[in-house]
Design an enzyme around this catalytic site. Structure first.
Site, short mmCIF file in Angstrom:
data_model
loop_
_atom_site.label_atom_id
_atom_site.label_comp_id
_atom_site.label_asym_id
_atom_site.label_seq_id
_atom_site.Cartn_x
_atom_site.Cartn_y
_atom_site.Cartn_z
N VAL A 19 46.78 2.09 70.59
CA VAL A 19 46.53 3.49 70.26
C VAL A 19 47.17 4.43 71.28
O VAL A 19 47.91 5.35 70.94
CB VAL A 19 45.01 3.75 70.13
CG1 VAL A 19 44.69 5.22 70.05
CG2 VAL A 19 44.47 3.04 68.88
N GLU A 37 41.42 7.94 65.64
CA GLU A 37 42.75 7.49 65.24
C GLU A 37 42.61 6.50 64.07
O GLU A 37 41.76 5.63 64.09
CB GLU A 37 43.43 6.81 66.44
CG GLU A 37 44.81 6.30 66.16
CD GLU A 37 45.70 7.35 65.50
OE1 GLU A 37 45.87 8.43 66.06
OE2 GLU A 37 46.22 7.09 64.39
N LEU A 73 45.41 4.73 62.78
CA LEU A 73 46.58 3.87 62.64
C LEU A 73 46.18 2.41 62.43
O LEU A 73 45.10 1.98 62.83
CB LEU A 73 47.51 4.01 63.85
CG LEU A 73 47.02 3.67 65.26
CD1 LEU A 73 46.84 2.20 65.48
CD2 LEU A 73 47.98 4.24 66.29
N ARG A 74 47.11 1.68 61.80
CA ARG A 74 46.89 0.23 61.58
C ARG A 74 47.86 -0.55 62.45
O ARG A 74 49.05 -0.19 62.52
CB ARG A 74 47.17 -0.12 60.10
CG ARG A 74 46.25 0.54 59.11
CD ARG A 74 46.85 0.52 57.71
NE ARG A 74 48.10 1.29 57.67
CZ ARG A 74 48.97 1.25 56.67
NH1 ARG A 74 48.75 0.50 55.62
NH2 ARG A 74 50.08 1.98 56.71
N ASN A 116 36.09 2.65 58.57
CA ASN A 116 36.12 1.23 58.96
C ASN A 116 35.00 0.41 58.32
O ASN A 116 35.20 -0.74 57.97
CB ASN A 116 36.05 1.10 60.49
CG ASN A 116 37.44 1.19 61.09
OD1 ASN A 116 38.42 1.39 60.37
ND2 ASN A 116 37.54 1.04 62.38
N GLY A 131 25.35 10.03 46.29
CA GLY A 131 24.66 10.70 45.19
C GLY A 131 23.21 10.26 45.18
O GLY A 131 22.62 10.03 46.25
N CYS A 137 25.03 -0.45 32.31
CA CYS A 137 25.76 -1.61 32.84
C CYS A 137 25.46 -1.97 34.30
O CYS A 137 25.03 -3.08 34.59
CB CYS A 137 27.26 -1.38 32.67
SG CYS A 137 27.70 -1.17 30.95
N LYS A 192 21.80 -3.52 35.37
CA LYS A 192 21.42 -4.82 34.80
C LYS A 192 22.44 -5.90 35.18
O LYS A 192 22.08 -7.04 35.40
CB LYS A 192 21.24 -4.72 33.27
CG LYS A 192 22.51 -4.71 32.47
CD LYS A 192 22.23 -4.83 30.97
CE LYS A 192 23.49 -4.65 30.12
NZ LYS A 192 24.55 -5.61 30.38
N ARG A 251 19.66 5.87 29.77
CA ARG A 251 19.05 4.58 30.09
C ARG A 251 19.18 4.34 31.60
O ARG A 251 20.26 4.52 32.18
CB ARG A 251 19.76 3.45 29.32
CG ARG A 251 19.41 3.51 27.83
CD ARG A 251 20.21 2.51 27.05
NE ARG A 251 21.64 2.82 27.05
CZ ARG A 251 22.55 2.09 26.45
NH1 ARG A 251 22.20 0.99 25.80
NH2 ARG A 251 23.82 2.43 26.48
N1 LIG Z 1 43.97 -1.21 67.63
C1 LIG Z 1 43.81 -0.47 66.55
O1 LIG Z 1 44.35 -0.74 65.47
C2 LIG Z 1 42.98 0.78 66.63
C3 LIG Z 1 43.07 1.73 65.61
C4 LIG Z 1 42.31 2.91 65.68
C5 LIG Z 1 41.45 3.07 66.76
N2 LIG Z 1 41.33 2.12 67.72
C6 LIG Z 1 40.43 2.38 68.85
O2 LIG Z 1 41.19 2.92 69.93
C7 LIG Z 1 40.71 2.44 71.19
C8 LIG Z 1 41.81 1.70 71.93
O3 LIG Z 1 42.22 0.60 71.14
P1 LIG Z 1 43.49 -0.27 71.52
O4 LIG Z 1 43.67 -1.27 70.46
O5 LIG Z 1 44.62 0.62 71.88
O6 LIG Z 1 42.93 -0.97 72.85
P2 LIG Z 1 43.71 -1.81 73.94
O7 LIG Z 1 42.71 -2.74 74.54
O8 LIG Z 1 44.98 -2.35 73.38
O9 LIG Z 1 44.10 -0.71 75.04
C9 LIG Z 1 43.19 -0.06 75.87
C10 LIG Z 1 43.88 0.15 77.20
O10 LIG Z 1 43.08 1.00 78.02
C11 LIG Z 1 43.29 0.61 79.36
N3 LIG Z 1 42.26 1.22 80.19
C12 LIG Z 1 40.94 0.91 80.30
N4 LIG Z 1 40.32 1.75 81.17
C13 LIG Z 1 41.27 2.61 81.60
C14 LIG Z 1 41.27 3.72 82.49
N5 LIG Z 1 40.15 4.10 83.11
N6 LIG Z 1 42.42 4.39 82.71
C15 LIG Z 1 43.56 4.02 82.09
N7 LIG Z 1 43.63 2.97 81.24
C16 LIG Z 1 42.50 2.28 81.00
C17 LIG Z 1 43.26 -0.90 79.28
O11 LIG Z 1 43.84 -1.49 80.44
C18 LIG Z 1 44.07 -1.15 78.01
O12 LIG Z 1 45.45 -1.33 78.30
C19 LIG Z 1 39.48 1.59 70.84
O13 LIG Z 1 38.33 2.40 70.90
C20 LIG Z 1 39.75 1.15 69.43
O14 LIG Z 1 38.54 0.85 68.74
C21 LIG Z 1 42.10 0.99 67.69
#
Ligand SMILES: NC(=O)c1ccc[n+]([C@@H]2O[C@H](COP(=O)([O-])OP(=O)(O)OC[C@H]3O[C@@H](n4cnc5c(N)ncnc54)[C@H](O)[C@@H]3O)[C@@H](O)[C@H]2O)c1
Length: 418
Positions: A11, A154, A156-157, A211, A263, A270, A273, A335
């Site tokens: 992300v 966020e 993204l996938r 999610n 709702g 349908c 039952k 019904r």
């Molecule tokens: N991966 C996905 O597809 C996705 C999609 C949407 C949202 N999210 C959410 O986004 C967040 C991040 O996900 P991700 O997949 O990028 O995680 P990730 O584990 O790949 O990356 C997180 C990063 O944060 C760093 N980090 C931790 N503490 C830190 C600090 N104090 N300062 C700087 N860096 C620090 C870690 O070292 C790591 O590199 C999560 O909450 C996740 O649920 C993830």
């Protein structure tokens, strides 16, 4: 505009590169030295298409990985927290990395106004009940800081991080002050997507809405494969492919979206039952399907939940006007219609003055349920003038189109239709 990003995972790295690509000065930080060094050497530490090319284009120009942390924070208008929020043993979200990141930011001295944006996925109420109190407590020691807050989940996938971030279908921003909103608006306008400004809790909730729907659909499909397996001689894969041909998936009127909307429960001939019958045959074959059983239970529990909301606001002597008696609009089928159960619960609670109006189903309802003692009225005008409170239970177009008629009345819109 200067932006700092804490956490350069899927992300954070994508977000940082996206902002840099749009021309904002973006400073990236990660506590994982190995990850940071790889990035400085143009190596993406995980598999994700397009990021390497964008890193090559922007590193040292608008994306910076070697700026001193204090200097970057002092310059930043916006700081995005993109750290992990893993699951704790009790199932709750571990906010340790988020709060540690915030603590590091707050140690830096600056009187510049800056927004702290939670982009990590955090449960609804985290910004209000965890982040803001945490910052306030820390700022008692450093009162010079001028901080705003936002929640920017966020969507993204993985595998499509770049496309999803750079061409988002929508941007959701939870923000409750104007200065922060202005900064976020400047950051996100260049993306050309609809931007939805909501409060903090709503922004956080939308991410979980998305999610948990996805996880529920997957578990539903898996549960159904277990039901099929228990009954036997069912071509499960084929059945699911044929299910996907339903035109409701493809945005037809009354498409799938209308089923993923709250709702007062489903009814009609349908769904109730058929759900009950599949549970029954599955159980006879030795498999108890928990999602289907919970599904029926929720369809029951939603009615007392909603009636309780009426009871909290409407005195027993007041008159209640029921808008809609059929189980869905454009039908006079009554019904197993949810309004029947709602009316019965109101009568049980002690309400005596209950009026009802349905554009076409008054007679059907009266014939089906002769023992239900309510007064049927023939127009929206009449029910509005006679009722102290209105309760919308069927999402008829007439109610939406002519809502000015009951604009001055208290209305319980239990189809979220208005
Ligand atoms: N991966 C996905 O597809 C996705 C999609 C949407 C949202 N999210 C959410 O986004 C967040 C991040 O996900 P991700 O997949 O990028 O995680 P990730 O584990 O790949 O990356 C997180 C990063 O944060 C760093 N980090 C931790 N503490 C830190 C600090 N104090 N300062 C700087 N860096 C620090 C870690 O070292 C790591 O590199 C999560 O909450 C996740 O649920 C993830």
């Amino acid at each position: 505009m200067n932006i700092s990003i804490l956490g350069l995972g899927f992300v954070g790295l994508t977000t940082g590169l996206g902002f840099a690509k749009k021309g904002f000065n973006t400073f990236g930080f990660d506590i994982n030295e190995d990850r940071l060094n790889k990035l400085k050497n143009h190596i993406i530490p995980f598999h994700e298409p397009h990021l390497k090319e964008v890193l090559g284009e922007t590193l040292g120009k608008s994306f910076f990985l070697d700026v001193n942390f204090s200097e970057a924070i002092q310059k930043s208008d916006a700081v995005f927290l993109c750290v992990g929020t893993p699951e704790k043993e009790d199932g709750s979200a571990d906010l340790r990395y988020l709060l540690d990141g915030i603590e590091q930011i707050l140690k830096i001295n600056t009187d510049k106004f800056q927004v702290l944006i939670t982009k990590s996925t955090v449960p609804p109420s985290t910004v209000s009940n965890e982040v803001i109190p945490f910052v306030k407590e820390k700022l008692q020691k450093n009162p010079g800081r001028n901080i705003g807050f936002a929640s920017n989940p966020e969507f993204l996938r993985e595998g499509y991080c770049w496309e999803d971030f750079i061409q988002p279908d929508r941007v959701v921003i939870g923000v409750e002050d104007e200065k922060s909103k202005e900064i976020l608006d400047k950051i996100y306008q260049p993306f050309g997507a609809p931007i939805h400004y909501v409060n903090y809790n709503t922004a956080e909730f939308i991410k979980y809405l998305s999610n948990t729907l996805l996880s529920t659909m997957i578990s539903y499909a898996n549960e159904m494969s277990m039901v099929a397996g228990a009954i036997g001689n069912i071509e499960t894969q084929k059945a699911f492919h044929i299910l996907h041909e339903d035109k409701r998936w493809f945005g037809q009127p009354a498409g799938m979206k209308s089923y993923v909307f709250p709702g007062c429960g489903y009814g009609g001939y349908c769904l109730p039952k058929d759900t009950a019958a599949l549970i029954s045959i599955s159980e006879k074959n030795g498999f108890i399907p928990p999602i289907l059983k919970a599904n029926l239970k929720i369809n029951h529990d939603i009615k007392p939940f909603l009636v309780q909301q009426i009871a909290e606001k409407a005195a027993l002597e007041s008159s209640i006007g029921i808008l809609g008696l059929s189980f869905k609009p454009d039908s006079d089928d009554v019904r197993i219609t949810p309004p029947k159960e709602v009316i019965e619960l109101l009568i049980q609670k002690g309400y005596k003055n209950i009026f009802a109006y349905d554009p076409i189903a008054n007679e059907e309802f009266k014939n089906h349920y002769p023992d239900i003692d309510i007064t049927y009225l023939n127009s929206l005008e009449e029910i509005t003038s006679k009722s102290d409170h209105l309760v919308l239970l069927t999402g008829w177009k007439e109610f939406k189109d002519r809502k000015d008629i009951f604009a001055s009345k208290n209305i319980f819109d239990f189809r979220y239709a208005l």
